[in-house]
Design a protein around this motif. Sequence first.
Motif, mmCIF file in Angstrom:
data_model
loop_
_atom_site.group_PDB
_atom_site.id
_atom_site.type_symbol
_atom_site.label_atom_id
_atom_site.label_comp_id
_atom_site.label_asym_id
_atom_site.label_seq_id
_atom_site.Cartn_x
_atom_site.Cartn_y
_atom_site.Cartn_z
ATOM 1 N N GLU A 64 10.922 -2.672 -2.753
ATOM 2 C CA GLU A 64 10.299 -1.441 -2.273
ATOM 3 C C GLU A 64 8.814 -1.419 -2.620
ATOM 4 O O GLU A 64 7.979 -0.959 -1.821
ATOM 5 C CB GLU A 64 11.016 -0.227 -2.873
ATOM 6 C CG GLU A 64 12.431 -0.022 -2.356
ATOM 7 C CD GLU A 64 13.161 1.089 -3.082
ATOM 8 O OE1 GLU A 64 13.615 2.033 -2.412
ATOM 9 O OE2 GLU A 64 13.274 1.027 -4.330
ATOM 10 N N VAL A 65 8.477 -1.891 -3.818
ATOM 11 C CA VAL A 65 7.069 -1.937 -4.225
ATOM 12 C C VAL A 65 6.298 -2.888 -3.314
ATOM 13 O O VAL A 65 5.195 -2.561 -2.824
ATOM 14 C CB VAL A 65 6.944 -2.376 -5.697
ATOM 15 C CG1 VAL A 65 5.471 -2.615 -6.060
ATOM 16 C CG2 VAL A 65 7.546 -1.331 -6.629
ATOM 17 N N ASN A 66 6.860 -4.062 -3.044
ATOM 18 C CA ASN A 66 6.177 -5.045 -2.185
ATOM 19 C C ASN A 66 6.042 -4.534 -0.755
ATOM 20 O O ASN A 66 5.024 -4.798 -0.082
ATOM 21 C CB ASN A 66 6.938 -6.365 -2.208
ATOM 22 C CG ASN A 66 6.813 -7.075 -3.561
ATOM 23 O OD1 ASN A 66 5.803 -6.910 -4.249
ATOM 24 N ND2 ASN A 66 7.815 -7.855 -3.916
ATOM 25 N N ASP A 67 7.037 -3.781 -0.276
ATOM 26 C CA ASP A 67 6.942 -3.191 1.067
ATOM 27 C C ASP A 67 5.793 -2.194 1.130
ATOM 28 O O ASP A 67 5.067 -2.126 2.131
ATOM 29 C CB ASP A 67 8.263 -2.509 1.436
ATOM 30 C CG ASP A 67 9.386 -3.509 1.714
ATOM 31 O OD1 ASP A 67 9.067 -4.697 1.894
ATOM 32 O OD2 ASP A 67 10.557 -3.084 1.740
ATOM 33 N N GLU A 86 -1.920 -2.800 2.476
ATOM 34 C CA GLU A 86 -2.876 -3.844 2.844
ATOM 35 C C GLU A 86 -2.989 -3.984 4.360
ATOM 36 O O GLU A 86 -4.080 -4.255 4.890
ATOM 37 C CB GLU A 86 -2.446 -5.174 2.220
ATOM 38 C CG GLU A 86 -2.575 -5.180 0.690
ATOM 39 C CD GLU A 86 -2.106 -6.475 0.084
ATOM 40 O OE1 GLU A 86 -1.431 -7.263 0.791
ATOM 41 O OE2 GLU A 86 -2.412 -6.715 -1.111
ATOM 42 N N GLY A 87 -1.869 -3.802 5.067
ATOM 43 C CA GLY A 87 -1.920 -3.864 6.529
ATOM 44 C C GLY A 87 -2.757 -2.746 7.109
ATOM 45 O O GLY A 87 -3.565 -2.950 8.026
ATOM 46 N N LYS A 88 -2.560 -1.520 6.533
ATOM 47 C CA LYS A 88 -3.343 -0.380 7.015
ATOM 48 C C LYS A 88 -4.816 -0.562 6.682
ATOM 49 O O LYS A 88 -5.700 -0.201 7.472
ATOM 50 C CB LYS A 88 -2.807 0.904 6.376
ATOM 51 C CG LYS A 88 -3.479 2.170 6.880
ATOM 52 C CD LYS A 88 -3.311 2.353 8.376
ATOM 53 C CE LYS A 88 -3.999 3.603 8.883
ATOM 54 N NZ LYS A 88 -3.949 3.727 10.359
ATOM 55 N N GLU A 144 -0.917 1.723 -9.060
ATOM 56 C CA GLU A 144 -0.677 0.794 -10.168
ATOM 57 C C GLU A 144 0.798 0.403 -10.182
ATOM 58 O O GLU A 144 1.674 1.238 -9.964
ATOM 59 C CB GLU A 144 -1.050 1.456 -11.495
ATOM 60 C CG GLU A 144 -0.752 0.634 -12.736
ATOM 61 C CD GLU A 144 -1.060 1.401 -14.005
ATOM 62 O OE1 GLU A 144 -2.243 1.521 -14.361
ATOM 63 O OE2 GLU A 144 -0.108 1.895 -14.626
ATOM 64 N N VAL A 145 1.073 -0.855 -10.446
ATOM 65 C CA VAL A 145 2.444 -1.351 -10.500
ATOM 66 C C VAL A 145 2.712 -1.883 -11.917
ATOM 67 O O VAL A 145 1.983 -2.753 -12.394
ATOM 68 C CB VAL A 145 2.692 -2.466 -9.454
ATOM 69 C CG1 VAL A 145 4.109 -3.028 -9.608
ATOM 70 C CG2 VAL A 145 2.430 -1.951 -8.040
ATOM 71 N N SER A 146 3.760 -1.349 -12.580
ATOM 72 C CA SER A 146 4.156 -1.815 -13.906
ATOM 73 C C SER A 146 5.584 -2.368 -13.810
ATOM 74 O O SER A 146 6.550 -1.600 -13.725
ATOM 75 C CB SER A 146 4.101 -0.660 -14.931
ATOM 76 O OG SER A 146 2.793 -0.154 -15.039
#
Length: 296
Positions: A242-245, A251-253, A290-292
């Motif tokens: 889900e985080v990678n999606d 990034e696409g936007k 932020e991703v932890s």
Amino acid sequence: MRLLKKVGILFGMFLFGAVALLHSSMYAASEPGNSKEVTNLVPKMTSNTAPSGEASASSIWSSDHKASNAFDHTAEGVGWASKDGVPYGWIGYEFVKPVAVNMYTLEPRKNYTEAGTESPKVWTFEGWDGANWVILDTQKNITDWKQGVKKEFTFNNGTAYKKYRLNITENNGRPYYVTIGEMEMMYDPSIVTPEPKPEDPTVPGPKPEDPNPTPVPAGDRAILVVTMTTGLEKEFDLSMKEVNDFIAWYEGKQAGSGSASYAINKHDNNKGPFSSRKDYMLFDRILTFEVSEYSK
């Protein structure tokens, strides 16, 4: 030969006497009341009010069996006896000023053959706090009374009371009265267990455990924190997929493709009768994220 025989006999008598003395000493030490040397706090009473303090009882068999007889430092006399036909009751002593008591002894009447059946069997030892009797010690099924032998009872108490009493609810079977030959009250500081000191409020102690601790996620998961342009932070506990999606959408936007919003599933944060709840993130409202990732 005669001399050797005589010496052998004398040695045998000496050895027998030594063993008997040792046995007697061990027996005496095992009897209640003989293991401690402490002072009786109650003076030798010659009447219910002399020389000081006051002895009293719930009832007496006659004027010769008054309460002070139990505090005259001997079990030889008639002692204290309750009213005829009342084989229960209390006997107590009031000190001139409050004192702490954590030990007492009881001895049956020494010159009466029925001392065992008329002695207490069930009772409480109590202190008066000015409003109520506080139970300090409870005894049940005390049956093995022996004339001339004191029974010793100890309990943890450091509070000073002015009045104490022995509240007897049952004797050992004699239907006429309950009696006591002698009673002592003492204080032994060695048997007092100190109360725990209160914690210093200025010193931080260990934090209490959370009764509902947050479970540590297992597997490939991470915490995604999205900071909005308004300064608001939104936190989501998601799988790495889900985080990678979300990152791929962002990034696409940013590259000029994709939808203007992205829906993040709130999972266990659902409240109410909903099948699911989603938080729609607007691209132009996102300041940073932020991703932890959880350690495996």
